[in-house]
Write a protein that holds these residues in place. Structure first.
Motif: not given
Length: 359
Positions: A191-196, A200-203, A216-221
């Motif tokens: 669910d985390l992978g599918a919804t968050v 593209s544009n992860p929340r 997230f920490r390195e700005g590489r999402t």
């Protein structure tokens, strides 16, 4: 964050935000989900999103509610129920695996991991998902959503298709899988992978793992997982023959065992209009042809430009009745056959148009 902390955070997040009302999550007894329904959902969800799968799942289990029902069904019934989901090899593997379960495993999906993973269409991740969700057994999973979560969380570079990266991901998946609440954890990370943690544009602001996530920490999402180099897909063209006889039946042809739509009933095809006339005259006596609106269908590896050609008021030749790969079908017959989605849509449009003109 320790492996235990990861699972604990995911489970807390799942308790508040996870999906708990999916039709394959209903329990037959405390802690026991129907393995058949879990298996069917896992196969349907390969390459397909939950929102799309829901209606197909409900229709499939209404028609074939048990594994034995699936095993006893004929292939046309199975493919008709699958029609529109695409990747039809999944349906054939599902059908064959059900037959093997009846022949070798007492009509049930085996609970032994090796025996389960050896069934057609069930690999390591699908087997793990079935055993974890249906029986609460501690097996990790590694579907596309989970790969994305773990790749970003651990900052893993490299092509996901390589064996080295896959081995690394399996080690992380194994380490994070808890001993308790395995079914919930398995659903949680999917669910985390599918919804968050979307492609593209992860929340990231809503992610329970964001604090320790390397991407997230390195700005590489946006860079993880590493994307394959884009390549243009070729375009092919075909003429589809819509032969409709005086009884409003459509001539269908079963496709061969190789290539796309293998084994499905579809419209005869030709390379061009002249070839279409030659093929049509072999199957029926015809007077005229009408070009219908062309359309394009996109597969994963090529684009198909289709030019439908309608031969109306055709008179069927006897030779068709002697060919097991050809059949004249009424509108009622079509519902019980596995048809490629664009072909079914084309024929439904033609039927609706004919009914409007007759009204």
């Amino acid at each position: 964050m320790t492996n235990t902390d990861v699972s604990a955070r995911l489970l807390r997040w799942f308790d508040r935000h996870g999906r708990k009302d999916l039709p394959w999550q209903s329990e037959t007894s405390p802690g026991q989900r129907d393995a058949y329904r879990v298996w069917l959902s896992e196969v349907m969800l390969q390459q397909t999103q939950v929102a799309t799968v829901l209606a197909y799942f409900e229709r499939f289990v209404a028609a074939l509610p048990t594994l034995r029902d699936l095993a006893c069904a004929d292939e046309d019934t199975v493919l008709a129920l699958w029609s529109g989901l695409g990747y039809y090899r999944r349906a054939r593997f599902l059908h064959r695996a059900a037959q093997i379960c009846v022949e070798q495993h007492g009509g049930e999906l085996p609970r032994d991991f090796a025996a389960l993973a050896a069934l057609p269409g069930i690999g390591r991740s699908t087997a793990g998902a079935i055993l974890a969700q249906a029986h609460g057994l501690r097996f990790p999973i590694l579907d596309g959503n989970v790969k994305r979560v773990l790749t970003r969380y651990h900052g893993i570079d490299g092509d996901l298709a390589t064996s080295a990266v896959e081995r690394q991901l399996w080690l992380h998946a194994e380490a994070h899988t808890p001993v308790r609440r395995v079914a919930d954890y398995t659903q949680a990370i999917m669910d985390l992978g599918a919804t968050v943690c979307a492609r593209s544009n992860p929340r990231c602001d809503a992610c329970p793992l964001a604090g320790e996530c390397v991407a997230f920490r390195e700005g590489r999402t946006a860079q993880l997982p590493a994307r394959k180099a884009g390549k243009s897909i070729p375009t092919r063209a075909t003429v589809m023959l819509v032969l409709r006889d005086t009884r409003q039946r459509i001539l269908l042809e079963r496709r061969g065992p190789q290539g796309v739509w293998s084994g499905l009933w579809s419209l005869p095809e030709a390379t061009d209009a002249d070839d279409a006339w030659r093929i049509a005259q072999r199957h029926a006596r015809i007077d005229d042809a009408q070009a219908l609106a062309p359309f394009t269908h996109v597969f994963s590896h090529y684009r198909l430009n289709v030019e439908p050609l309608l031969f109306d008021q055709a008179t069927a030749r006897q030779e068709v009745a002697d060919d097991a790969q050809l059949r004249w079908c009424s509108a009622g017959d079509l519902a019980a056959l596995g048809l490629p989605a664009p072909v079914r849509k084309l024929l439904q449009h033609l039927t609706a148009e004919k009914n409007l003109r007759s009204a």
